[in-house]
Write an enzyme that holds these catalytic residues in place. Sequence first.
Site, PDB file in Angstrom:
ATOM      1  N   LYS A  58       0.840  -1.210   0.000  1.00 38.83           N
ATOM      2  CA  LYS A  58       0.000   0.000   0.000  1.00 38.83           C
ATOM      3  C   LYS A  58       0.868   1.252   0.000  1.00 38.83           C
ATOM      4  CE  LYS A  58      -3.339   2.474   2.995  1.00 38.83           C
ATOM      5  NZ  LYS A  58      -4.214   2.367   4.194  1.00 38.83           N
ATOM      6  N   ASP A  72      -2.696   9.977   4.170  1.00 40.66           N
ATOM      7  CA  ASP A  72      -4.102   9.566   4.310  1.00 40.66           C
ATOM      8  C   ASP A  72      -4.830  10.522   5.252  1.00 40.66           C
ATOM      9  OD1 ASP A  72      -6.512   8.270   4.422  1.00 40.66           O
ATOM     10  OD2 ASP A  72      -5.772   6.530   5.561  1.00 40.66           O
ATOM     11  N   LYS A 113     -10.358  12.199   8.756  1.00 37.81           N
ATOM     12  CA  LYS A 113      -9.883  11.743  10.060  1.00 37.81           C
ATOM     13  C   LYS A 113      -9.862  12.900  11.053  1.00 37.81           C
ATOM     14  CE  LYS A 113      -6.686   8.130   8.431  1.00 37.81           C
ATOM     15  NZ  LYS A 113      -7.360   6.999   9.092  1.00 37.81           N
ATOM     16  N   ARG A 117      -7.597  -0.541   0.702  1.00 39.08           N
ATOM     17  CA  ARG A 117      -8.103  -1.759   0.046  1.00 39.08           C
ATOM     18  C   ARG A 117      -8.493  -1.485  -1.398  1.00 39.08           C
ATOM     19  NH1 ARG A 117     -12.591  -2.375   4.654  1.00 39.08           N
ATOM     20  NH2 ARG A 117     -10.858  -1.441   5.772  1.00 39.08           N
TER      21      ARG A 117
HETATM   22  N1  BES Z   1      -4.293   4.069   6.989  1.00 35.64           N
HETATM   23  C1  BES Z   1      -5.424   3.753   7.762  1.00 35.64           C
HETATM   24  C2  BES Z   1      -5.161   2.697   8.830  1.00 35.64           C
HETATM   25  C3  BES Z   1      -4.220   3.095   9.917  1.00 35.64           C
HETATM   26  C4  BES Z   1      -4.707   3.704  11.058  1.00 35.64           C
HETATM   27  C5  BES Z   1      -2.862   2.822   9.831  1.00 35.64           C
HETATM   28  C6  BES Z   1      -3.839   4.068  12.073  1.00 35.64           C
HETATM   29  C7  BES Z   1      -1.995   3.175  10.844  1.00 35.64           C
HETATM   30  C8  BES Z   1      -2.491   3.808  11.964  1.00 35.64           C
HETATM   31  C9  BES Z   1      -6.552   3.237   6.865  1.00 35.64           C
HETATM   32  O1  BES Z   1      -6.594   3.783   5.599  1.00 35.64           O
HETATM   33  C10 BES Z   1      -7.837   3.561   7.530  1.00 35.64           C
HETATM   34  O2  BES Z   1      -8.126   4.735   7.644  1.00 35.64           O
HETATM   35  N2  BES Z   1      -8.588   2.555   7.934  1.00 35.64           N
HETATM   36  C11 BES Z   1      -9.847   2.772   8.568  1.00 35.64           C
HETATM   37  C12 BES Z   1     -10.815   1.758   8.023  1.00 35.64           C
HETATM   38  C13 BES Z   1     -12.222   1.993   8.427  1.00 35.64           C
HETATM   39  C14 BES Z   1     -12.745   3.262   7.772  1.00 35.64           C
HETATM   40  C15 BES Z   1     -13.048   0.802   8.012  1.00 35.64           C
HETATM   41  C16 BES Z   1      -9.655   2.583  10.067  1.00 35.64           C
HETATM   42  O3  BES Z   1      -8.868   1.720  10.479  1.00 35.64           O
HETATM   43  O4  BES Z   1     -10.257   3.340  10.820  1.00 35.64           O
HETATM   44 ZN    ZN Z   2      -4.801   4.496   4.866  1.00 33.84          ZN
HETATM   45 MN    MN Z   3      -7.725   5.572   5.544  1.00 41.15          MN
END
Ligand code: BES
Ligand code: ZN
Ligand code: MN
Length: 498
Positions: A262, A267, A274, A348
Amino acid sequence: MTTTAEPQSGTRIGVLEGSPAAAEADAVVVGLLAGDGDPVLAPGAEEIDAAFSGELAALLALAGATGKAEEVVKLPARGAVAAPLVIGLGLGKPGEDGEVAADTVRRAAGTLGRVLTGINRIVVAKGVIPAAFAEGVLLGAYRFTAFKGDHGKAPVAEVLVAGADADELAHAAAVAEAVTTTRDLINTPPNALYPETFAARAAALAEAAGLEVEVLDDAALAEGGYGGILGVGQGSSRKPRLVRVTWAGGEAPARKVALVGKGITFDTGGISIKPAAGMDHMTSDMSGAAAVIATTVLAAKLNLPVAVTATVPMAENMPSDTAYRPGDVLTMYGGKTVEVLNTDAEGRLILADAMVRAAEDSPDYLVETSTLTGAQMVALGTRTAGVMGTEDLRDRVAALGRSVGEDAWAMPLPEHLRGELDSRIADLANVTGNRFGGMLAAGLFLREFVADGVPWAHIDIAGPSFNTGGPWGYTPKGGTGTPVRTLLALLEDIAANG
Ligand code: BES
Ligand code: ZN
Ligand code: MN
């Protein structure tokens, strides 16, 4: 003193020819084991001990040494040996087999590499596992100074290990270089490292190692129908890329391995934005990409008889008037449609495109790694990667990860969760309706894009890839370089056993 190899931590490593007691150096390092009372010298330090009339362990104990793992105790040599300083490096209690585990040596050496600064040359007595020591000290000596005016005291410049094998040290130096390259890419801030510049750096690294490189820009992605990568990337003025780097595996490669990582260079979450607190952590959302690129280059440098192609999607996830929205339906590479219910589940989407593309090369194995879910950290903590996939490969990857000190644990893909990814209007939704089993739901989403019959592993490294706490062992703050050593262990295992 011969054969020094230089990884980019700046620290050189080599074999010490001759006696550590007589070597010209700023310090000589001996291993110390924890006993029931006082510490015990690790075997191999006899000559240095003799120079202290057999009292070296007792003198180090007076200076406070216990032999506890990762302890560093300094003792002035006062002419007993050529070096002015003796350092006792704690290796803890040997295991039931009487041996000190490789990762214990690696961590202790990492701590040494971290704390020894402003020193030119150290020599290391026998009695530590030389390759593990070398890897650890090089990883511990890593600094990321590209954006700092004051670099502080430099890490140790040269490390010479008695009784080491030059090939083993060269291997360790190559591994350390791949890990530190990965860390450099992760630590480079998102205003400097974005898809275009990330692709250029990946291409430069690969070309320097004689690899084939292909870079698809946004026009080529549109032409090719990469709807996942384009959808996620469309909110940013910094356009997405898909990078493919191939090591052909020499004359007669035993197997073909597809790696996918990835590469979200930042992000924000996109329109499903976020919270501000901790958002800077998302500079590390391309850790998987960095790791698979560095591993592929490493496979070439080590001349591994396995063909490896890294397929790496790169995008920046931003909110803007051009951004993709919750409610959008994307047509992914290969034709499946995905309803986007949360733009923060972007990894994903770019990975799905890349995995379908990777399968077109008919690999024997598909291994993908990503900072995919916060749920990984909820389930396993910040240091243990979650491994999902087809059972045999999943278990093999998790076990190999643990064997190299990159903690990993096999996780299930519960069938009942798959139904929660059903969409009202598309083939699939990108999230379920709740947070439960978030890491597993992401794994199930990815499974939809794995070609039938291909052994597959997904390594969620959300926690282990980036250390937001204090440094420990050979792990610095910031980018860690996990799971480069796991991926290498897998490639070496595939080369040996298919
Ligand atoms: N990059 C994040 C996941 C992440 C979070 C990596 C904290 C490292 C530290 C990913 O893209 C994400 O935002 N995932 C979401 C998924 C959810 C929306 C289903 C998450 O984990 O909140
Ligand atoms: Zn991410
Ligand atoms: Mn994300």
